[in-house]
Structure formats: structure tokens, C-alpha cells
Motif scaffolding. Structure first.
Motif, PDB file in Angstrom:
ATOM      1  N   HIS A 163       0.891  -1.160   0.000  1.00  0.00           N
ATOM      2  CA  HIS A 163       0.000   0.000   0.000  1.00  0.00           C
ATOM      3  C   HIS A 163       0.923   1.202   0.000  1.00  0.00           C
ATOM      4  O   HIS A 163       1.824   1.304   0.834  1.00  0.00           O
ATOM      5  CB  HIS A 163      -0.900   0.016   1.244  1.00  0.00           C
ATOM      6  CG  HIS A 163      -1.709   1.261   1.335  1.00  0.00           C
ATOM      7  ND1 HIS A 163      -2.851   1.435   0.596  1.00  0.00           N
ATOM      8  CD2 HIS A 163      -1.523   2.413   2.030  1.00  0.00           C
ATOM      9  CE1 HIS A 163      -3.344   2.634   0.853  1.00  0.00           C
ATOM     10  NE2 HIS A 163      -2.552   3.245   1.716  1.00  0.00           N
ATOM     11  N   GLN A 164       0.744   2.097  -0.953  1.00  0.00           N
ATOM     12  CA  GLN A 164       1.608   3.272  -1.043  1.00  0.00           C
ATOM     13  C   GLN A 164       0.747   4.516  -0.995  1.00  0.00           C
ATOM     14  O   GLN A 164      -0.256   4.626  -1.698  1.00  0.00           O
ATOM     15  CB  GLN A 164       2.397   3.248  -2.351  1.00  0.00           C
ATOM     16  CG  GLN A 164       3.267   4.471  -2.540  1.00  0.00           C
ATOM     17  CD  GLN A 164       3.900   4.545  -3.914  1.00  0.00           C
ATOM     18  OE1 GLN A 164       3.498   3.835  -4.830  1.00  0.00           O
ATOM     19  NE2 GLN A 164       4.880   5.400  -4.057  1.00  0.00           N
TER      20      GLN A 164
ATOM     21  N   ALA B 176       1.033  -5.197   1.884  1.00  0.00           N
ATOM     22  CA  ALA B 176      -0.385  -5.467   1.655  1.00  0.00           C
ATOM     23  C   ALA B 176      -0.504  -6.810   0.954  1.00  0.00           C
ATOM     24  O   ALA B 176       0.357  -7.181   0.144  1.00  0.00           O
ATOM     25  CB  ALA B 176      -1.011  -4.368   0.809  1.00  0.00           C
ATOM     26  N   ASP B 177      -1.545  -7.528   1.262  1.00  0.00           N
ATOM     27  CA  ASP B 177      -1.845  -8.767   0.559  1.00  0.00           C
ATOM     28  C   ASP B 177      -2.223  -8.386  -0.873  1.00  0.00           C
ATOM     29  O   ASP B 177      -3.024  -7.472  -1.084  1.00  0.00           O
ATOM     30  CB  ASP B 177      -3.001  -9.488   1.267  1.00  0.00           C
ATOM     31  CG  ASP B 177      -3.301 -10.829   0.644  1.00  0.00           C
ATOM     32  OD1 ASP B 177      -3.677 -10.854  -0.551  1.00  0.00           O
ATOM     33  OD2 ASP B 177      -3.158 -11.844   1.340  1.00  0.00           O
TER      34      ASP B 177
ATOM     35  N   THR C 264      -1.921  -1.238  -3.491  1.00  0.00           N
ATOM     36  CA  THR C 264      -1.940  -0.230  -4.560  1.00  0.00           C
ATOM     37  C   THR C 264      -0.787  -0.416  -5.541  1.00  0.00           C
ATOM     38  O   THR C 264      -0.788   0.198  -6.603  1.00  0.00           O
ATOM     39  CB  THR C 264      -1.879   1.195  -3.975  1.00  0.00           C
ATOM     40  OG1 THR C 264      -0.685   1.330  -3.200  1.00  0.00           O
ATOM     41  CG2 THR C 264      -3.098   1.483  -3.110  1.00  0.00           C
ATOM     42  N   ALA C 265       0.195  -1.228  -5.186  1.00  0.00           N
ATOM     43  CA  ALA C 265       1.350  -1.437  -6.070  1.00  0.00           C
ATOM     44  C   ALA C 265       1.921  -2.831  -5.886  1.00  0.00           C
ATOM     45  O   ALA C 265       1.988  -3.338  -4.773  1.00  0.00           O
ATOM     46  CB  ALA C 265       2.424  -0.400  -5.767  1.00  0.00           C
ATOM     47  N   ARG C 266       2.307  -3.436  -7.019  1.00  0.00           N
ATOM     48  CA  ARG C 266       3.024  -4.714  -6.985  1.00  0.00           C
ATOM     49  C   ARG C 266       4.350  -4.492  -7.716  1.00  0.00           C
ATOM     50  O   ARG C 266       4.390  -3.905  -8.799  1.00  0.00           O
ATOM     51  CB  ARG C 266       2.228  -5.825  -7.663  1.00  0.00           C
ATOM     52  CG  ARG C 266       2.951  -7.180  -7.621  1.00  0.00           C
ATOM     53  CD  ARG C 266       2.071  -8.334  -8.089  1.00  0.00           C
ATOM     54  NE  ARG C 266       1.475  -8.141  -9.388  1.00  0.00           N
ATOM     55  CZ  ARG C 266       2.049  -8.465 -10.555  1.00  0.00           C
ATOM     56  NH1 ARG C 266       3.253  -9.015 -10.571  1.00  0.00           N
ATOM     57  NH2 ARG C 266       1.422  -8.260 -11.694  1.00  0.00           N
TER      58      ARG C 266
ATOM     59  N   ASN D 141      -0.345  -1.883 -11.005  1.00  0.00           N
ATOM     60  CA  ASN D 141      -1.516  -2.029 -10.154  1.00  0.00           C
ATOM     61  C   ASN D 141      -1.773  -3.524  -9.976  1.00  0.00           C
ATOM     62  O   ASN D 141      -1.903  -4.243 -10.966  1.00  0.00           O
ATOM     63  CB  ASN D 141      -2.719  -1.336 -10.836  1.00  0.00           C
ATOM     64  CG  ASN D 141      -3.968  -1.397  -9.974  1.00  0.00           C
ATOM     65  OD1 ASN D 141      -4.161  -2.297  -9.169  1.00  0.00           O
ATOM     66  ND2 ASN D 141      -4.824  -0.411 -10.162  1.00  0.00           N
ATOM     67  N   PRO D 142      -1.839  -4.012  -8.734  1.00  0.00           N
ATOM     68  CA  PRO D 142      -2.012  -5.459  -8.526  1.00  0.00           C
ATOM     69  C   PRO D 142      -3.330  -6.003  -9.027  1.00  0.00           C
ATOM     70  O   PRO D 142      -3.468  -7.202  -9.240  1.00  0.00           O
ATOM     71  CB  PRO D 142      -1.874  -5.631  -7.006  1.00  0.00           C
ATOM     72  CG  PRO D 142      -2.012  -4.296  -6.433  1.00  0.00           C
ATOM     73  CD  PRO D 142      -1.726  -3.297  -7.491  1.00  0.00           C
TER      74      PRO D 142
END
Length: 175
Positions: free
Chosen positions: A118-119, A128-129, A136-138, A172-173
Motif C-alpha cells: 500500500h503506497q 499489503a496482501d 496499490t502497487a506490486r 496495479n495489482p
């Protein structure tokens, strides 16, 4: 008269140590006391890794983690007892006690490929899962030794660092 015998250790001097310790506790002016009031994160040293459990504008929950752990989010770049300018590329962690700063850490993002975060602009990165709405980011790619956004897909986003040179390519994941 003869020789004067040395006097035995006086008990009144044995009180000085505990009195000094009590003054330090009351006044908060001794280094070992302020270190005792610090969290595990505030005791981190340069090179240690920090995981962010949760972050928001009022309180960020952090913990030291093994640098090889997927829970690593940041690496400590500098650690001081005074506030400093970490620069625009880095995050910071400040801990206070009785109105004064007791620890100030400058933190380098240490994001892992495949990891989701999460950013936000206030609290930085937190784990974050990847399936959660909080993600919010992968990180799809990490390139150590280069600060080149051209290494990332133009449809994604990126984070670059100058020192140490690092490029993180993000998507975006859920996209």
C-alpha cells in the motif's frame, strides 16, 4: 604512633550510583535511559531492515525484520537522535519521548519483486496482501545499480533512488 590503617569502604558512597540512576530516570537525561524508552524500531542501526505492518497519517506500526524476509519494506540509511533532512527519495521515522526526539531514522525503500504494498504520499509504503483492496502497487521488477525509469514498462509506474541507485517497476495489482 604507628601507620594509619586504610578505612574500610564507606556505605554512604554506595548510594551515589542509585541516586544518579534515579536522577536520570526522573530527568530523562541519560543516554541509556532514553534508549530504554525507545521502541525496537527506534533502536535500529544503519543497514537494519524495517517492516511496516500498518501505516496511516497518525500512527505507523513498524518492526525490525530480517533483511532477507519478504516483510522488509525499508532499510535504515541513517540513525540519529535529532531530526534531519532525509531527502525527497527517502522516508523517515521519528520517535519522541517527553516532547523531544529520541530517534530519527532515514529509510530507503527495500521493496521485493512480486511483493505488494500500500503506497501513499503521507505514510510511504506498507505491506499489503496482493488480493486485498489495500494493495496499490506490486513490484514486477527491481534493478539494483541503476536509477533508470526506462527499464520499466511505460504502462506501469516506477520509483527510482539515486543512492544507492535502484529502480523499482510497479503495476496495479488488480490491473
Amino acid at each position: 604512633m604507628g601507620c594509619v590503617e586504610p578505612k574500610p569502604f564507606s556505605a554512604r558512597y554506595a548510594v551515589v550510583g542509585p541516586v544518579v540512576v534515579m536522577l536520570c530516570l526522573v530527568l530523562g537525561g541519560c543516554g541509556f535511559v532514553s534508549n530504554a524508552t525507545r521502541s525496537d524500531t527506534a533502536r535500529a542501526k544503519v543497514g537494519d531492515c524495517i517492516g511496516v505492518v500498518a501505516g496511516n497519517t497518525l500512527d505507523t506500526q513498524t518492526q525490525p525484520v530480517d533483511c532477507g524476509s519478504p516483510d522488509t519494506v525499508y532499510r535504515v540509511r541513517s540513525a540519529t537522535a535529532n531530526k534531519q533532512d532525509c531527502g525527497p527519495e527517502y522516508s523517515s521515522y521519528q520517535e519522541t519521548f517527553r516532547g523531544g526526539t529520541t530517534a530519527y531514522l532515514c529509510l530507503i525503500p527495500d521493496l521485493k519483486p512480486g511483493g505488494c504494498y500500500h503506497q501513499d504520499t503521507v505514510s510511504g509504503f506498507a505491506h499489503a496482501d496482493c488480493d486485498s483492496v489495500d494493495a496499490t502497487a506490486r513490484v514486477v521488477k527491481r534493478v539494483d545499480g541503476s536509477s533508470d525509469p526506462g527499464l520499466c514498462d511505460p504502462t506501469g509506474t516506477y520509483v527510482t533512488l539515486k543512492d544507492p541507485p535502484t529502480t523499482f517497476c510497479l503495476v496495479n495489482p488488480r490491473g
